[in-house]
Design an enzyme around this catalytic site. Structure first.
Site, PDB file in Angstrom:
ATOM      1  N   ASP A  64       0.979  -0.945  -0.165  1.00  0.00           N
ATOM      2  CA  ASP A  64      -0.093  -0.192   0.067  1.00  0.00           C
ATOM      3  C   ASP A  64       0.635   0.999  -0.031  1.00  0.00           C
ATOM      4  OD1 ASP A  64      -1.751   2.200   0.662  1.00  0.00           O
ATOM      5  OD2 ASP A  64      -2.712   1.215   2.077  1.00  0.00           O
ATOM      6  N   VAL A  65       0.921   1.935  -1.067  1.00  0.00           N
ATOM      7  CA  VAL A  65       1.917   3.006  -1.262  1.00  0.00           C
ATOM      8  C   VAL A  65       1.616   4.148   0.071  1.00  0.00           C
ATOM      9  CG1 VAL A  65       2.335   2.839  -3.651  1.00  0.00           C
ATOM     10  CG2 VAL A  65       0.485   4.381  -2.732  1.00  0.00           C
ATOM     11  N   ASN A  91       1.994   4.904 -10.602  1.00  0.00           N
ATOM     12  CA  ASN A  91       0.816   4.915 -11.076  1.00  0.00           C
ATOM     13  C   ASN A  91      -0.408   4.560 -10.277  1.00  0.00           C
ATOM     14  OD1 ASN A  91      -1.247   4.216 -13.320  1.00  0.00           O
ATOM     15  ND2 ASN A  91      -1.382   2.422 -12.035  1.00  0.00           N
ATOM     16  N   SER A 148      -3.195  13.360 -13.966  1.00  0.00           N
ATOM     17  CA  SER A 148      -4.548  13.506 -14.278  1.00  0.00           C
ATOM     18  C   SER A 148      -4.685  14.714 -15.116  1.00  0.00           C
ATOM     19  CB  SER A 148      -5.590  13.165 -13.098  1.00  0.00           C
ATOM     20  OG  SER A 148      -6.738  13.610 -13.442  1.00  0.00           O
ATOM     21  N   TYR A 161      -9.893  14.816  -5.067  1.00  0.00           N
ATOM     22  CA  TYR A 161      -9.093  14.058  -5.960  1.00  0.00           C
ATOM     23  C   TYR A 161      -8.105  15.172  -6.744  1.00  0.00           C
ATOM     24  CZ  TYR A 161      -7.941  11.316 -10.052  1.00  0.00           C
ATOM     25  OH  TYR A 161      -7.191  10.695 -11.226  1.00  0.00           O
ATOM     26  N   LYS A 165      -3.939  15.419  -7.104  1.00  0.00           N
ATOM     27  CA  LYS A 165      -3.291  15.129  -8.345  1.00  0.00           C
ATOM     28  C   LYS A 165      -2.328  16.142  -8.718  1.00  0.00           C
ATOM     29  CE  LYS A 165      -4.328  10.731  -9.495  1.00  0.00           C
ATOM     30  NZ  LYS A 165      -3.192   9.731  -9.987  1.00  0.00           N
TER      31      LYS A 165
END
Length: 257
Positions: A64-65, A91, A148, A161, A165
């Site tokens: 889990d990053v 990614n 993104s 989100y 990003k």
């Protein structure tokens, strides 16, 4: 690519979708691939099999990053798998659990997105970069971060989100400035609307948008489009460029009158 040289890539979030397509494109470009996803992922084994079908070696490593305490051990295992890492592809990422108005964003949702999409990639890149600097090679190495279109485009129904990003663009430039002297080029790949499980919830909305002229190339992007872009960069096609952004969005960001 010279087959006599070692070329190894680590791809996070490679269980399916864009990550799997990246792993397969890198395998097609001559890389052995360490594929990562969450511990216990049922998808990684298939990605490994598909890479091996292309005649390349593959190893699956769970992480889990967002678990920063596990990064050093993970990088040790990844580095040892094939004797080094020539390309890191950041990614792994998640979308919002529920699309909702910016006025309804909760601290819990905000923290989750920042932890996985920004904090995790930043510190994983740091851990890999330290090893690259400590163990130099003659060939170009690359660090490629998948961001993104929401770096450019505001979506008020998933504000957290967008905020997780957008900083990846600066992260890529910061590592570019720090690592170029060590033979490591960094790039940001900025996807547009890509056909994945993450975007499936908005399929009808984007179908209509493409039909109404959302982008000059009037179709969904496919994971393979991102994979091809990453493989090009990782293979050293742009050796005198670093810190650059490659938009893979069908022209979505082109300003039109």
């Amino acid at each position: 690519m010279d087959e006599q040289q070692r070329h190894t890539a680590l791809v996070t979030g490679a269980g399916r979708g864009i990550g799997r397509a990246i792993a397969l494109a890198l395998a097609g470009a001559g890389f052995d691939v360490i594929v990562n996803d969450l511990p216990g992922s049922d998808d990684l084994a298939e990605t490994v099999d598909l890479v091996r079908l292309q005649g390349r070696k593959a190893v699956a490593l769970g992480l889990d990053v967002a678990d920063l305490a596990a990064h050093d051990g993970f990088v040790d295992r990844a580095w040892s798998a094939f004797g080094g890492i020539d390309c890191l592809v950041n990614n792994a990422g998640v979308s919002v659990a529920k699309r909702d108005d910016i006025l309804s964003v909760t601290p819990e949702s905000f923290d989750r997105l920042i932890s996985i999409n920004l904090r995790g990639p930043f510190f994983l890149t740091q851990a890999v970069a330290k090893r690259m600097v400590a163990e130099p090679v003659d060939d170009l190495r690359t660090i490629i971060t998948i961001s993104s279109a929401n770096v450019d485009f505001a979506s008020v129904d998933r504000a957290e989100y967008c905020l997780s990003k957008a900083p990846l663009a600066m992260m890529s430039q910061l590592y570019a400035a720090r690592l170029a002297a060590h033979g490591v080029n960094t790039y940001e790949v900025r996807p547009g609307v890509i056909r994945t499980n993450m975007t499936a919830i908005a399929r009808e909305r984007y179908d209509r948008a493409f039909a109404e002229g959302l982008a000059p190339i009037a179709r969904w992007g496919e994971p393979e489009d991102i994979g091809q872009a990453v493989a090009m960069l990782a293979s050293g096609a742009l050796p005198y460029s670093t810190g650059e952004t490659l938009r893979v969005d069908g022209g979505l960001a082109v300003r039109r009158l």
